[in-house]
Motif scaffolding. Sequence first.
Motif, PDB file in Angstrom:
ATOM      1  N   ALA A   1       8.272  -9.881  15.284  1.00  0.00           N
ATOM      2  CA  ALA A   1       8.752 -11.252  15.435  1.00  0.00           C
ATOM      3  C   ALA A   1      10.236 -11.266  15.821  1.00  0.00           C
ATOM      4  CB  ALA A   1       8.532 -12.029  14.152  1.00  0.00           C
ATOM      5  N   LYS A   2      10.951 -10.195  15.493  1.00  0.00           N
ATOM      6  CA  LYS A   2      12.379 -10.094  15.835  1.00  0.00           C
ATOM      7  C   LYS A   2      12.594  -9.466  17.211  1.00  0.00           C
ATOM      8  CE  LYS A   2      13.755  -9.721  11.020  1.00  0.00           C
ATOM      9  NZ  LYS A   2      14.366  -8.866   9.995  1.00  0.00           N
ATOM     10  N   GLY A   3      11.499  -9.171  17.934  1.00  0.00           N
ATOM     11  CA  GLY A   3      11.611  -8.595  19.263  1.00  0.00           C
ATOM     12  C   GLY A   3      11.758  -7.087  19.288  1.00  0.00           C
ATOM     13  N   GLU A   4      11.609  -6.445  18.147  1.00  0.00           N
ATOM     14  CA  GLU A   4      11.722  -4.990  18.068  1.00  0.00           C
ATOM     15  C   GLU A   4      10.368  -4.346  18.364  1.00  0.00           C
ATOM     16  OE1 GLU A   4      12.937  -4.760  14.019  1.00  0.00           O
ATOM     17  OE2 GLU A   4      15.001  -5.347  14.457  1.00  0.00           O
ATOM     18  N   PRO A   5      10.382  -3.162  18.992  1.00  0.00           N
ATOM     19  CA  PRO A   5       9.103  -2.504  19.295  1.00  0.00           C
ATOM     20  C   PRO A   5       8.427  -1.993  18.018  1.00  0.00           C
ATOM     21  CG  PRO A   5      10.935  -1.105  19.937  1.00  0.00           C
ATOM     22  CD  PRO A   5      11.521  -2.415  19.493  1.00  0.00           C
ATOM     23  N   ILE A   6       7.117  -2.097  17.999  1.00  0.00           N
ATOM     24  CA  ILE A   6       6.311  -1.516  16.921  1.00  0.00           C
ATOM     25  C   ILE A   6       5.782  -0.198  17.461  1.00  0.00           C
ATOM     26  CG2 ILE A   6       4.251  -1.747  15.486  1.00  0.00           C
ATOM     27  CD1 ILE A   6       4.583  -4.818  15.803  1.00  0.00           C
ATOM     28  N   THR A   7       6.232   0.885  16.887  1.00  0.00           N
ATOM     29  CA  THR A   7       5.829   2.215  17.341  1.00  0.00           C
ATOM     30  C   THR A   7       5.668   3.126  16.134  1.00  0.00           C
ATOM     31  OG1 THR A   7       8.122   2.950  17.562  1.00  0.00           O
ATOM     32  CG2 THR A   7       7.090   1.999  19.530  1.00  0.00           C
ATOM     33  N   GLY A   8       5.263   4.350  16.387  1.00  0.00           N
ATOM     34  CA  GLY A   8       5.150   5.348  15.328  1.00  0.00           C
ATOM     35  C   GLY A   8       3.732   5.479  14.824  1.00  0.00           C
ATOM     36  N   GLN A   9       3.617   6.288  13.790  1.00  0.00           N
ATOM     37  CA  GLN A   9       2.331   6.479  13.125  1.00  0.00           C
ATOM     38  C   GLN A   9       2.517   6.190  11.645  1.00  0.00           C
ATOM     39  OE1 GLN A   9       1.185  10.510  14.329  1.00  0.00           O
ATOM     40  NE2 GLN A   9      -0.399   9.555  15.590  1.00  0.00           N
ATOM     41  N   TYR A  10       1.438   5.728  11.037  1.00  0.00           N
ATOM     42  CA  TYR A  10       1.473   5.316   9.640  1.00  0.00           C
ATOM     43  C   TYR A  10       0.252   5.877   8.917  1.00  0.00           C
ATOM     44  CZ  TYR A  10       4.848   2.014  11.476  1.00  0.00           C
ATOM     45  OH  TYR A  10       5.930   1.460  12.096  1.00  0.00           O
ATOM     46  N   ARG A  11       0.452   6.382   7.724  1.00  0.00           N
ATOM     47  CA  ARG A  11      -0.650   6.724   6.829  1.00  0.00           C
ATOM     48  C   ARG A  11      -0.925   5.479   5.999  1.00  0.00           C
ATOM     49  NH1 ARG A  11      -3.095  11.362   8.234  1.00  0.00           N
ATOM     50  NH2 ARG A  11      -1.540  12.891   8.834  1.00  0.00           N
ATOM     51  N   PHE A  12      -2.192   5.238   5.728  1.00  0.00           N
ATOM     52  CA  PHE A  12      -2.517   4.052   4.941  1.00  0.00           C
ATOM     53  C   PHE A  12      -3.606   4.346   3.929  1.00  0.00           C
ATOM     54  CE2 PHE A  12      -5.527   3.857   8.418  1.00  0.00           C
ATOM     55  CZ  PHE A  12      -6.698   3.456   7.802  1.00  0.00           C
ATOM     56  N   LEU A  13      -3.619   3.490   2.936  1.00  0.00           N
ATOM     57  CA  LEU A  13      -4.657   3.500   1.913  1.00  0.00           C
ATOM     58  C   LEU A  13      -5.073   2.049   1.708  1.00  0.00           C
ATOM     59  CD1 LEU A  13      -4.880   5.394  -1.341  1.00  0.00           C
ATOM     60  CD2 LEU A  13      -4.997   2.924  -1.432  1.00  0.00           C
ATOM     61  N   ARG A  14      -6.367   1.790   1.802  1.00  0.00           N
ATOM     62  CA  ARG A  14      -6.880   0.437   1.584  1.00  0.00           C
ATOM     63  C   ARG A  14      -8.009   0.531   0.565  1.00  0.00           C
ATOM     64  NH1 ARG A  14      -5.672  -2.481   5.768  1.00  0.00           N
ATOM     65  NH2 ARG A  14      -6.547  -0.939   7.184  1.00  0.00           N
ATOM     66  N   VAL A  15      -8.002  -0.377  -0.393  1.00  0.00           N
ATOM     67  CA  VAL A  15      -9.037  -0.431  -1.425  1.00  0.00           C
ATOM     68  C   VAL A  15      -9.952  -1.602  -1.123  1.00  0.00           C
ATOM     69  CG1 VAL A  15      -9.512  -0.659  -3.900  1.00  0.00           C
ATOM     70  CG2 VAL A  15      -7.463   0.580  -3.128  1.00  0.00           C
ATOM     71  N   TRP A  16     -11.247  -1.314  -1.099  1.00  0.00           N
ATOM     72  CA  TRP A  16     -12.281  -2.310  -0.837  1.00  0.00           C
ATOM     73  C   TRP A  16     -13.125  -2.486  -2.099  1.00  0.00           C
ATOM     74  CZ3 TRP A  16     -12.751  -4.627   3.984  1.00  0.00           C
ATOM     75  CH2 TRP A  16     -12.022  -4.044   5.020  1.00  0.00           C
ATOM     76  N   VAL A  17     -13.576  -3.708  -2.345  1.00  0.00           N
ATOM     77  CA  VAL A  17     -14.466  -4.002  -3.475  1.00  0.00           C
ATOM     78  C   VAL A  17     -15.637  -4.818  -2.948  1.00  0.00           C
ATOM     79  CG1 VAL A  17     -14.682  -5.198  -5.688  1.00  0.00           C
ATOM     80  CG2 VAL A  17     -12.594  -3.935  -5.163  1.00  0.00           C
ATOM     81  N   ARG A  18     -16.835  -4.442  -3.391  1.00  0.00           N
ATOM     82  CA  ARG A  18     -18.031  -5.210  -3.009  1.00  0.00           C
ATOM     83  C   ARG A  18     -18.190  -6.343  -4.008  1.00  0.00           C
ATOM     84  NH1 ARG A  18     -22.486  -1.707  -1.515  1.00  0.00           N
ATOM     85  NH2 ARG A  18     -22.118  -0.850  -3.557  1.00  0.00           N
TER      86      ARG A  18
END
Length: 156
Positions: free
Chosen positions: A118-135
């Motif tokens: 939103a500030k006009g800066e580039p979104i780059t790079g790589q990210y590790r993520f963890l997401r928790v799902w619940v049924r």
Amino acid sequence: LALLAAGVTFVQAVASSRNGASRDEKEVTELEEQLAKAVVRGDREFFERTLADDFTHTSHTGAFKTKAEWMAESKFSDARQKSGSTRYDAFELDELAVRVYGDTAVATGRSTPKGTTAKGEPITGQYRFLRVWVRRQGHWQAVAFQGTKVDRSRVP
């Protein structure tokens, strides 16, 4: 006839376990892939449906947001016409792994987004993520997310 049906069910279960992922692992994997596409589309409806009301988001900078706070950001297609909105042109996933524990699943992986903040800066790079799902009521919903930017200077 009942024994035949039980035998077929057993063979299908054995075949599924031999082929790797369980049905639940496949469902959550598919949701992760749909989520990556929804990021690029700015698909507000997908996130309204898929994120639980008690969802929390912890960004790579340590910023903590509730679902309402995260949804209020200008990253969705209905806000993209305005200046100062975040836009993703690509959002690739790899190294995705899903582990299921009853009605809970943990997804880990690596994402490579491309876009503009939103500030006009580039979104780059790589990210590790963890997401928790619940049924809940037969449907998987994301309840927590945490991302960490990969420091390329420290990767061998």
